[in-house]
Scaffold this motif. Structure first.
Motif, PDB file in Angstrom:
ATOM      1  N   TRP A 178       0.863  -1.426   0.104  1.00 17.67           N
ATOM      2  CA  TRP A 178      -0.353  -0.017  -0.022  1.00 17.67           C
ATOM      3  C   TRP A 178       0.679   1.289  -0.302  1.00 17.67           C
ATOM      4  CZ3 TRP A 178       0.128   3.918   3.626  1.00 17.67           C
ATOM      5  CH2 TRP A 178      -1.621   5.163   2.999  1.00 17.67           C
ATOM      6  N   VAL A 179       1.552   1.239   0.749  1.00 11.77           N
ATOM      7  CA  VAL A 179       2.515   2.409   0.558  1.00 11.77           C
ATOM      8  C   VAL A 179       3.697   2.498  -0.602  1.00 11.77           C
ATOM      9  CG1 VAL A 179       4.918   3.432   1.911  1.00 11.77           C
ATOM     10  CG2 VAL A 179       3.210   2.745   3.303  1.00 11.77           C
TER      11      VAL A 179
ATOM     12  N   ARG B 274      -1.798  -5.248  14.794  1.00 12.52           N
ATOM     13  CA  ARG B 274      -0.982  -4.284  15.251  1.00 12.52           C
ATOM     14  C   ARG B 274      -0.103  -2.937  15.046  1.00 12.52           C
ATOM     15  NH1 ARG B 274       1.728  -1.087  18.621  1.00 12.52           N
ATOM     16  NH2 ARG B 274       3.920  -3.161  18.054  1.00 12.52           N
ATOM     17  N   GLY B 275       1.024  -3.327  15.195  1.00 10.09           N
ATOM     18  CA  GLY B 275       2.225  -2.071  15.135  1.00 10.09           C
ATOM     19  C   GLY B 275       2.331  -1.803  13.698  1.00 10.09           C
ATOM     20  N   VAL B 276       1.926  -2.566  12.593  1.00  2.00           N
ATOM     21  CA  VAL B 276       2.045  -2.116  11.144  1.00  2.00           C
ATOM     22  C   VAL B 276       1.154  -1.691  10.018  1.00  2.00           C
ATOM     23  CG1 VAL B 276       3.323  -2.930   9.061  1.00  2.00           C
ATOM     24  CG2 VAL B 276       4.144  -3.729  11.532  1.00  2.00           C
TER      25      VAL B 276
ATOM     26  N   ARG C  88      -0.917   0.507  12.840  1.00  2.00           N
ATOM     27  CA  ARG C  88      -0.511   1.716  13.695  1.00  2.00           C
ATOM     28  C   ARG C  88       0.083   2.881  11.900  1.00  2.00           C
ATOM     29  NH1 ARG C  88       0.668   4.302  18.297  1.00  2.00           N
ATOM     30  NH2 ARG C  88       2.412   5.060  18.620  1.00  2.00           N
ATOM     31  N   MET C  89       0.130   2.193  11.266  1.00  2.00           N
ATOM     32  CA  MET C  89       0.504   3.377   9.818  1.00  2.00           C
ATOM     33  C   MET C  89      -0.919   3.885   9.378  1.00  2.00           C
ATOM     34  SD  MET C  89       3.737   0.960   7.768  1.00  2.00           S
ATOM     35  CE  MET C  89       4.936   0.767   8.400  1.00  2.00           C
ATOM     36  N   GLY C  90      -1.981   2.956   9.726  1.00  2.00           N
ATOM     37  CA  GLY C  90      -3.552   4.038   9.164  1.00  2.00           C
ATOM     38  C   GLY C  90      -3.385   3.184   7.978  1.00  2.00           C
TER      39      GLY C  90
ATOM     40  N   PHE D 274      12.992   5.554   5.294  1.00  2.22           N
ATOM     41  CA  PHE D 274      11.990   5.445   6.155  1.00  2.22           C
ATOM     42  C   PHE D 274      12.365   4.216   7.748  1.00  2.22           C
ATOM     43  CE2 PHE D 274       8.242   3.123   7.861  1.00  2.22           C
ATOM     44  CZ  PHE D 274       7.232   3.612   7.601  1.00  2.22           C
TER      45      PHE D 274
ATOM     46  N   ASP E 226       8.781   2.673  16.106  1.00  3.18           N
ATOM     47  CA  ASP E 226       7.126   2.407  16.676  1.00  3.18           C
ATOM     48  C   ASP E 226       6.276   1.171  16.312  1.00  3.18           C
ATOM     49  OD1 ASP E 226       5.212   3.592  18.690  1.00  3.18           O
ATOM     50  OD2 ASP E 226       4.760   5.380  16.814  1.00  3.18           O
ATOM     51  N   SER E 227       7.094   0.742  15.766  1.00  2.29           N
ATOM     52  CA  SER E 227       6.089   0.076  14.683  1.00  2.29           C
ATOM     53  C   SER E 227       5.967  -1.499  15.197  1.00  2.29           C
ATOM     54  CB  SER E 227       6.779  -0.750  13.448  1.00  2.29           C
ATOM     55  OG  SER E 227       5.951  -1.158  12.615  1.00  2.29           O
TER      56      SER E 227
ATOM     57  N   LEU F 130       4.277   6.832  12.446  1.00  3.97           N
ATOM     58  CA  LEU F 130       4.390   6.404  11.934  1.00  3.97           C
ATOM     59  C   LEU F 130       3.507   6.088  10.890  1.00  3.97           C
ATOM     60  CD1 LEU F 130       5.633   4.045  11.826  1.00  3.97           C
ATOM     61  CD2 LEU F 130       4.522   2.358  12.436  1.00  3.97           C
ATOM     62  N   GLU F 131       2.143   6.926  11.172  1.00  3.18           N
ATOM     63  CA  GLU F 131       1.422   6.718  10.382  1.00  3.18           C
ATOM     64  C   GLU F 131       2.053   8.134   9.258  1.00  3.18           C
ATOM     65  OE1 GLU F 131      -2.854   8.186  11.442  1.00  3.18           O
ATOM     66  OE2 GLU F 131      -3.462   8.284   9.430  1.00  3.18           O
TER      67      GLU F 131
ATOM     68  N   ALA G 282       4.697   6.676   7.546  1.00  2.00           N
ATOM     69  CA  ALA G 282       4.566   5.977   5.560  1.00  2.00           C
ATOM     70  C   ALA G 282       3.463   7.079   4.322  1.00  2.00           C
ATOM     71  CB  ALA G 282       3.196   4.862   6.582  1.00  2.00           C
ATOM     72  N   ARG G 283       2.730   7.962   4.895  1.00  2.00           N
ATOM     73  CA  ARG G 283       1.921   8.758   3.993  1.00  2.00           C
ATOM     74  C   ARG G 283       3.127   9.443   3.177  1.00  2.00           C
ATOM     75  NH1 ARG G 283      -1.471   6.448   6.785  1.00  2.00           N
ATOM     76  NH2 ARG G 283      -3.671   6.577   5.926  1.00  2.00           N
TER      77      ARG G 283
ATOM     78  N   ARG H 202       4.342   7.122   0.606  1.00  2.00           N
ATOM     79  CA  ARG H 202       3.438   7.156  -0.700  1.00  2.00           C
ATOM     80  C   ARG H 202       3.340   7.265  -1.428  1.00  2.00           C
ATOM     81  NH1 ARG H 202      -1.533   3.781  -1.546  1.00  2.00           N
ATOM     82  NH2 ARG H 202      -2.906   4.818  -1.641  1.00  2.00           N
TER      83      ARG H 202
END
Lengths: 195, 195
Positions: free
Chosen positions: A59-60, A82-84, A87-89, B39, B43-44, B182-183, B186-187, B190
């Motif tokens: 997705w990223v 949970r953590g990936v 947490r990354m939404g 990246f 916190d993952s 982390l979110e 990731a964005r 992306r």
């Protein structure tokens, strides 16, 4: 059309590009369709936790993945989910075989619903239930675990549930799970339990 | 070999590759580089950096993806070596920074540290290329090939244990990629990959 046909056509319509996961007898036909289609790629994993992380990376990287695993694999995937993915939404569609649901319902256990209009009361998930040999504890713990992890889910009853689960993931910007309760005739899971 | 010497060599050779860092490498790499395709898998989830980076590699087959993984992290998901080899991600370079300890939690020893052979594990898992380095100059000399030849490639860097402490994602962290969630990271990645 079969359940597999309905879900596969739905995945195509939603623009899914990649499937990641680990098969069982219920999802194997769907995975075969994904693997054979020129617009999709199937990536098998050795343990289900990898699937949620690989899908998050996809997705990223700009793709539209779906995770396909069994409910026991979701329980194994806690930290990755949970953590990936959470947490990354990552708005991640997940299709999960609901192993053991039929026996669970036949034994009289009804999970407390959260996302359906069904308002039957829940019961106490005590030690006796978790140790009963005629009930798969994976099924007993599936919905309570998803509720505890704040992962929205729906139980598949019709093709519209795929779209509804997709919408849950997109609207809540997090993974959402479509639970597949129906067994293929004679279906058995990787560990030999019936579905 | 000092970890920093190896990272400095990688930084000299790095151009437009994605670099995903983990554990004791996160801060040192963040001091060397502020590239938009960096990246931090911080916190993952524990042990889920390599599979996440594999997902990016599968999504972006025209771009090389470098994962700087920890030895303890790699041990948590050794099956990912098989998954990477199975996926035949030719653009994926998995670097295991082996200091024999869980450095950021206080340098507790990893299991089997005296006998562990990540190169052997990678080869047995199906990696077409697996290399180990104990010297930063040798690593530097090999990097041009590592970053251009088809993989997947595993590189084991045998480095000294140091004293990198726990990582946070706060404004107090010196590395910019640790100053956001982390979110958000990731964005940003992306968007950078889409651009």
């Amino acid at each position: 059309m079969s359940q597999t046909d309905d879900i596969f056509e739905g995945l195509l319509r939603l623009g899914v590009t990649h499937g990641v996961g680990l098969p069982d007898s219920v999802t194997a036909p769907l995975i075969a369709r994904i693997d054979e289609h020129p617009a999709m790629t199937w990536t098998p994993v050795t343990r289900e936790g990898e699937a949620f992380s690989i899908a998050s990376g996809l997705w990223v990287g700009g793709k539209t993945p779906v995770v396909i695993v069994q409910n026991t694999g979701v329980l194994e995937s806690g930290d990755s989910l949970r953590g990936v993915a959470l947490r990354m939404g990552v708005p991640l569609l997940c299709i999960v075989t609901y192993r053991g649901r039929a026996k669970m319902l036949a034994a009289g256990w009804t999970p407390t619903p959260t996302t359906h209009s069904d308002t039957r009361p829940g019961q106490t998930l005590d030690r006796d239930w978790l140790l009963r040999p005629d009930v798969d504890s994976t099924a007993l713990l599936t919905e309570p675990t998803l509720q505890a992890w704040k992962v929205p889910y729906r139980i598949y009853e019709s093709p519209q549930d795929l779209d509804a689960t997709w919408d849950l993931a997109q609207n809540q910007v997090r993974p959402a799970i479509l639970l597949l309760p129906k067994a293929a005739p004679g279906a058995v899971s990787a560990n030999g339990s019936d579905q | 070999m000092k970890k920093l010497a190896a990272l400095e060599a990688l930084q000299r050779h790095r151009t437009d590759q994605v670099v995903v860092t983990s554990m004791s490498v996160v801060r040192p790499w963040g001091r060397l580089s502020t590239h938009p395709l960096d990246f931090a898998s911080a916190d993952s989830a524990m042990g889920h950096t390599a599979d996440f980076a594999l997902g990016i590699a599968l999504a972006q087959p025209e771009r090389r993806v470098i994962c700087l993984n920890g030895d303890g992290s790699m041990l948590m998901t050794l099956g990912t070596l098989v998954t990477v080899a199975s996926a035949r991600a030719e653009n994926f370079v998995l670097i295991v920074v082996n200091n024999g300890t869980y450095e950021i939690t206080g340098n507790q020893q990893i299991p089997a540290r005296e006998r562990l052979d990540f190169v052997g594990l990678a080869r047995a898992s199906g990696f077409p290329r697996a290399l180990a380095f104990e010297d930063a100059e040798a690593f530097d000399s090999a990097l041009a090939d590592i970053l251009s030849e088809p993989g997947p490639t595993l590189v084991e860097l045998r480095v000294d244990a140091e004293d990198e402490g726990p990582i946070s994602r706060t404004s107090g962290e010196p590395a910019p990629y640790l100053q956001i969630s982390l979110e958000a990271s990731a964005r940003l990645l992306r968007e950078a990959l889409a651009g």
